[in-house]
Design an enzyme around this catalytic site. Sequence first.
Site, PDB file in Angstrom:
ATOM      1  CD  GLU A 110       3.742  -7.002  -0.952  1.00 54.01           C
ATOM      2  OE1 GLU A 110       4.285  -6.762  -2.042  1.00 54.01           O
ATOM      3  OE2 GLU A 110       4.155  -6.570   0.125  1.00 54.01           O
ATOM      4  CD  GLU A 162       0.600 -12.099   2.363  1.00 54.55           C
ATOM      5  OE1 GLU A 162       1.660 -11.512   2.622  1.00 54.55           O
ATOM      6  OE2 GLU A 162       0.537 -13.017   1.530  1.00 54.55           O
TER       7      GLU A 162
END
Length: 193
Positions: free
Chosen positions: A157, A12
């Site tokens: 991420e 994310e």
Amino acid sequence: AAAGVGVIAMGELGIGNTTPSSALVARLLEEEPAHVVGPGTGLDAEGVSRKAAVVQQALARGGSVASDALACLADLGGFEHAAMVGLMLEARERRIAVLVDGFIASAAALVAVRIDPAVRHQLVFATRSAEPGHHRVVQATAPGAEPLLDWGLRLGEASGAALALPLLTAAARLFTEVATLEEVLALAQASAP
């Protein structure tokens, strides 16, 4: 798997998303916020205390119960959680492995497994998060599972998933491409004079 896709690296991108993740985890595992809330990307002890209070307020507001994962997602999760849950549910349908990176993605994995327990068979935890609730989430999602890497990463991420991908690829190749003892013996016997 669709169009040759065998694995999806999931992570994310966001700021502040360990807070709703902690709320989801606290509700679904029926834990006190203080047991799952951590510093995220660098809060001091006072900041962690404030964060735990925010999570406690969200839980006290009501609106969901631990036995209804979808209601918990709607009540406490963010759009990133909803997207990742959907991805994992579809990956299960298509028999695609999912590399789960960090606490936020693991919170979404917990929701997905509560919705469809078979999802756990598609999940590979890429990294161990330093967030205190992460180990609880991994064990509740896939009992006995251990993340592939434990390097103290706090980036999310999918950066940890990207680092773990070569390890997963190597393991899959060992499983599918290395000859078994029976094959080696049969080859040796066939080539013997």
